[in-house]
Design a protein around this motif. Structure first.
Motif, PDB file in Angstrom:
ATOM      1  N   ASP A   1       0.836  -1.203   0.000  1.00  0.00           N
ATOM      2  CA  ASP A   1       0.000   0.000   0.000  1.00  0.00           C
ATOM      3  C   ASP A   1       0.872   1.255   0.000  1.00  0.00           C
ATOM      4  O   ASP A   1       1.993   1.245   0.522  1.00  0.00           O
ATOM      5  CB  ASP A   1      -0.914   0.022   1.234  1.00  0.00           C
ATOM      6  N   VAL A   2       0.337   2.315  -0.558  1.00  0.00           N
ATOM      7  CA  VAL A   2       1.030   3.606  -0.566  1.00  0.00           C
ATOM      8  C   VAL A   2       0.157   4.634   0.152  1.00  0.00           C
ATOM      9  O   VAL A   2      -1.034   4.774  -0.152  1.00  0.00           O
ATOM     10  CB  VAL A   2       1.328   4.085  -2.001  1.00  0.00           C
ATOM     11  N   SER A   3       0.742   5.339   1.100  1.00  0.00           N
ATOM     12  CA  SER A   3       0.081   6.473   1.745  1.00  0.00           C
ATOM     13  C   SER A   3       1.088   7.622   1.783  1.00  0.00           C
ATOM     14  O   SER A   3       2.175   7.525   1.199  1.00  0.00           O
ATOM     15  CB  SER A   3      -0.434   6.095   3.144  1.00  0.00           C
ATOM     16  N   TRP A   4       0.736   8.709   2.456  1.00  0.00           N
ATOM     17  CA  TRP A   4       1.549   9.924   2.360  1.00  0.00           C
ATOM     18  C   TRP A   4       1.732  10.547   3.739  1.00  0.00           C
ATOM     19  O   TRP A   4       0.786  10.627   4.527  1.00  0.00           O
ATOM     20  CB  TRP A   4       0.884  10.930   1.423  1.00  0.00           C
ATOM     21  N   VAL A   5       2.946  10.996   4.011  1.00  0.00           N
ATOM     22  CA  VAL A   5       3.274  11.598   5.304  1.00  0.00           C
ATOM     23  C   VAL A   5       3.868  12.987   5.076  1.00  0.00           C
ATOM     24  O   VAL A   5       4.782  13.153   4.261  1.00  0.00           O
ATOM     25  CB  VAL A   5       4.267  10.724   6.099  1.00  0.00           C
ATOM     26  N   ASP A   6       3.327  13.978   5.787  1.00  0.00           N
ATOM     27  CA  ASP A   6       3.854  15.339   5.769  1.00  0.00           C
ATOM     28  C   ASP A   6       4.277  15.718   7.185  1.00  0.00           C
ATOM     29  O   ASP A   6       3.522  15.487   8.140  1.00  0.00           O
ATOM     30  CB  ASP A   6       2.796  16.345   5.302  1.00  0.00           C
ATOM     31  N   LEU A   7       5.451  16.304   7.322  1.00  0.00           N
ATOM     32  CA  LEU A   7       5.908  16.823   8.599  1.00  0.00           C
ATOM     33  C   LEU A   7       6.092  18.330   8.456  1.00  0.00           C
ATOM     34  O   LEU A   7       6.794  18.788   7.547  1.00  0.00           O
ATOM     35  CB  LEU A   7       7.238  16.183   9.013  1.00  0.00           C
ATOM     36  N   ARG A   8       5.461  19.086   9.357  1.00  0.00           N
ATOM     37  CA  ARG A   8       5.554  20.544   9.333  1.00  0.00           C
ATOM     38  C   ARG A   8       6.130  21.012  10.668  1.00  0.00           C
ATOM     39  O   ARG A   8       5.640  20.620  11.735  1.00  0.00           O
ATOM     40  CB  ARG A   8       4.189  21.173   9.075  1.00  0.00           C
ATOM     41  N   LEU A   9       7.140  21.848  10.597  1.00  0.00           N
ATOM     42  CA  LEU A   9       7.821  22.351  11.774  1.00  0.00           C
ATOM     43  C   LEU A   9       7.642  23.864  11.857  1.00  0.00           C
ATOM     44  O   LEU A   9       7.667  24.558  10.836  1.00  0.00           O
ATOM     45  CB  LEU A   9       9.316  22.027  11.722  1.00  0.00           C
ATOM     46  N   ALA A  10       7.479  24.377  13.086  1.00  0.00           N
ATOM     47  CA  ALA A  10       7.293  25.817  13.265  1.00  0.00           C
ATOM     48  C   ALA A  10       7.705  26.210  14.673  1.00  0.00           C
ATOM     49  O   ALA A  10       7.705  25.375  15.597  1.00  0.00           O
ATOM     50  CB  ALA A  10       5.837  26.205  13.019  1.00  0.00           C
ATOM     51  N   GLU A  11       8.056  27.478  14.840  1.00  0.00           N
ATOM     52  CA  GLU A  11       8.311  27.985  16.179  1.00  0.00           C
ATOM     53  C   GLU A  11       7.024  27.922  16.996  1.00  0.00           C
ATOM     54  O   GLU A  11       5.926  28.080  16.464  1.00  0.00           O
ATOM     55  CB  GLU A  11       8.819  29.422  16.106  1.00  0.00           C
ATOM     56  N   ASP A  12       7.187  27.699  18.304  1.00  0.00           N
ATOM     57  CA  ASP A  12       6.017  27.562  19.171  1.00  0.00           C
ATOM     58  C   ASP A  12       6.242  28.326  20.472  1.00  0.00           C
ATOM     59  O   ASP A  12       6.117  27.777  21.556  1.00  0.00           O
ATOM     60  CB  ASP A  12       5.751  26.081  19.448  1.00  0.00           C
ATOM     61  N   GLY A  13       6.605  29.582  20.315  1.00  0.00           N
ATOM     62  CA  GLY A  13       6.906  30.392  21.491  1.00  0.00           C
ATOM     63  C   GLY A  13       8.391  30.345  21.808  1.00  0.00           C
ATOM     64  O   GLY A  13       9.172  29.658  21.155  1.00  0.00           O
ATOM     65  N   ALA A  14       8.774  31.076  22.829  1.00  0.00           N
ATOM     66  CA  ALA A  14      10.186  31.201  23.182  1.00  0.00           C
ATOM     67  C   ALA A  14      10.790  29.851  23.546  1.00  0.00           C
ATOM     68  O   ALA A  14      10.304  29.165  24.451  1.00  0.00           O
ATOM     69  CB  ALA A  14      10.338  32.169  24.347  1.00  0.00           C
ATOM     70  N   GLY A  15      11.830  29.466  22.826  1.00  0.00           N
ATOM     71  CA  GLY A  15      12.554  28.246  23.149  1.00  0.00           C
ATOM     72  C   GLY A  15      11.827  26.958  22.837  1.00  0.00           C
ATOM     73  O   GLY A  15      12.227  25.891  23.321  1.00  0.00           O
ATOM     74  N   ARG A  16      10.797  27.022  22.000  1.00  0.00           N
ATOM     75  CA  ARG A  16      10.048  25.813  21.693  1.00  0.00           C
ATOM     76  C   ARG A  16       9.786  25.714  20.192  1.00  0.00           C
ATOM     77  O   ARG A  16       9.725  26.726  19.475  1.00  0.00           O
ATOM     78  CB  ARG A  16       8.711  25.760  22.444  1.00  0.00           C
ATOM     79  N   ALA A  17       9.625  24.478  19.742  1.00  0.00           N
ATOM     80  CA  ALA A  17       9.307  24.203  18.339  1.00  0.00           C
ATOM     81  C   ALA A  17       8.206  23.148  18.288  1.00  0.00           C
ATOM     82  O   ALA A  17       8.134  22.264  19.141  1.00  0.00           O
ATOM     83  CB  ALA A  17      10.542  23.715  17.589  1.00  0.00           C
ATOM     84  N   ARG A  18       7.367  23.253  17.257  1.00  0.00           N
ATOM     85  CA  ARG A  18       6.209  22.369  17.138  1.00  0.00           C
ATOM     86  C   ARG A  18       6.366  21.481  15.907  1.00  0.00           C
ATOM     87  O   ARG A  18       6.717  21.956  14.829  1.00  0.00           O
ATOM     88  CB  ARG A  18       4.929  23.204  17.011  1.00  0.00           C
ATOM     89  N   LEU A  19       6.114  20.210  16.095  1.00  0.00           N
ATOM     90  CA  LEU A  19       6.123  19.250  14.997  1.00  0.00           C
ATOM     91  C   LEU A  19       4.705  18.748  14.776  1.00  0.00           C
ATOM     92  O   LEU A  19       4.075  18.218  15.691  1.00  0.00           O
ATOM     93  CB  LEU A  19       7.040  18.066  15.319  1.00  0.00           C
ATOM     94  N   ALA A  20       4.173  18.949  13.563  1.00  0.00           N
ATOM     95  CA  ALA A  20       2.857  18.436  13.187  1.00  0.00           C
ATOM     96  C   ALA A  20       3.056  17.406  12.081  1.00  0.00           C
ATOM     97  O   ALA A  20       3.674  17.697  11.057  1.00  0.00           O
ATOM     98  CB  ALA A  20       1.951  19.559  12.716  1.00  0.00           C
ATOM     99  N   LEU A  21       2.542  16.216  12.292  1.00  0.00           N
ATOM    100  CA  LEU A  21       2.684  15.122  11.340  1.00  0.00           C
ATOM    101  C   LEU A  21       1.307  14.714  10.836  1.00  0.00           C
ATOM    102  O   LEU A  21       0.403  14.448  11.639  1.00  0.00           O
ATOM    103  CB  LEU A  21       3.393  13.936  12.003  1.00  0.00           C
ATOM    104  N   THR A  22       1.139  14.673   9.519  1.00  0.00           N
ATOM    105  CA  THR A  22      -0.117  14.230   8.913  1.00  0.00           C
ATOM    106  C   THR A  22       0.140  12.996   8.065  1.00  0.00           C
ATOM    107  O   THR A  22       1.007  13.005   7.187  1.00  0.00           O
ATOM    108  CB  THR A  22      -0.732  15.337   8.029  1.00  0.00           C
TER     109      THR A  22
END
Length: 211
Positions: A97-118
């Motif tokens: 099977d084939v599916s798809w993964v996206d990872l999005r990274l962004a700042e999330d306030g002072a000293g933090r980073a956010r990882l969103a995975l779809t």
């Protein structure tokens, strides 16, 4: 391993959406978590083979745009989009099977980073049986691995072969399965069917019979 289960479960944002992919009905499972690091460091952790192996799985291949990758004992695929340090997209090819993964990274306030995975997959019997937890629980354990990699770099990573047998591992898998069932309901799924699918997901990960 000393883990506060409720805090780890609460640290993850979960959502499910319905869409079309290549003209066919599909479902997208999105989970996100904030980390006490920089976006650049988080990008390095998701793109450098040595670091990927320390929080997820050993990986081989050509890790650049258009290149093929292979996780040891798991999926492989092609890197289809890369925008340092904010977006990485790839195909996820496993079991024919084939599916798809996206990872999005962004700042999330002072000293933090956010990882969103779809993770987007075509609607299938597998989805009907297990719901979003089929991929959501596994990825959630991956995001936990990232948290431990960043905050406890000198400790060995979770042993995925035995973690589900520990009290913390079992509680996390049960809690994650239930949370994905509720995320499915929030997206419009039938509550009874969604919770039944969550129970089957729990049984899959814990090895215990469906209640």
């Amino acid at each position: 391993m000393d883990l506060h289960v409720d805090s780890q479960l609460a640290a993850v944002e979960r959502s499910v959406s319905s869409l079309e992919r290549d003209g066919q009905p599909a479902r997208a499972v999105t989970l996100a978590r904030s980390y006490a690091t920089t976006v650049e460091d988080l990008w390095d952790a998701v793109t450098t083979p040595d670091r990927i192996a320390r929080w997820f799985l050993p990986v081989s291949g050509n890790l650049e745009l258009g290149g093929r990758y292979q996780f040891e004992g798991n999926a492989g695929g092609t890197i289809t989009h890369c925008e340092r340090p904010s977006l990485l997209a790839l195909t996820w090819e496993f079991g024919g099977d084939v599916s798809w993964v996206d990872l999005r990274l962004a700042e999330d306030g002072a000293g933090r980073a956010r990882l969103a995975l779809t993770h987007t997959a075509l609607l299938s019997d597998h989805w009907t049986e297990f719901g979003p937890g089929a991929v959501g629980v596994g990825w959630e354990m991956g995001l936990l691995g990232m948290e431990l990699h960043l905050t406890r770099p000198n400790e060995p990573k979770i042993d995925e072969q035995t973690f589900h047998l520990t009290p913390e591992g079992k509680a996390l898998h049960i809690g994650s399965s239930e949370a994905w069932g509720e995320a499915a309901i929030a997206s419009g799924a039938d509550p009874e069917a969604a919770r039944a699918a969550a129970r089957r997901t729990t049984a899959f990960y814990t090895g215990e019979p469906v209640e």
